[in-house]
Design a protein around this motif. Structure first.
Motif: not given
Length: 77
Positions: A12, A15, A21-23, A26, A36-37, A40-41
């Protein structure tokens, strides 16, 4: 702090520094959006080293660079 938590904090931070960002992971790293989700979560408790490598290399970093952060001195579990 667990190793997984330290990896997420480091990811994080990077980033934010690199304005990613998360995209980004990908599109540029071929990492599945769900993966990724989950990372990060905190949807998982462990992370494979090859996935850390994939995140790092997508940001043009070596594993040494990724793990070269004081946050990893706080890992106890």
């Amino acid at each position: 702090m667990t190793l997984f938590q330290a990896v997420v904090i480091r990811l994080e931070k990077l980033m934010k520094e690199k304005n990613l960002n998360a995209n980004y992971f990908t599109k540029n790293g071929g990492i599945a959006p769900s993966t990724v989700s989950q990372v990060l979560h905190n949807g998982q408790k462990k992370i494979m080293l090859d996935l850390v490598y994939q995140f790092a290399s997508t940001m043009d970093m070596s594993l040494k660079e990724f793990f070269d952060d004081p946050i990893f001195n706080e890992v106890t579990d």
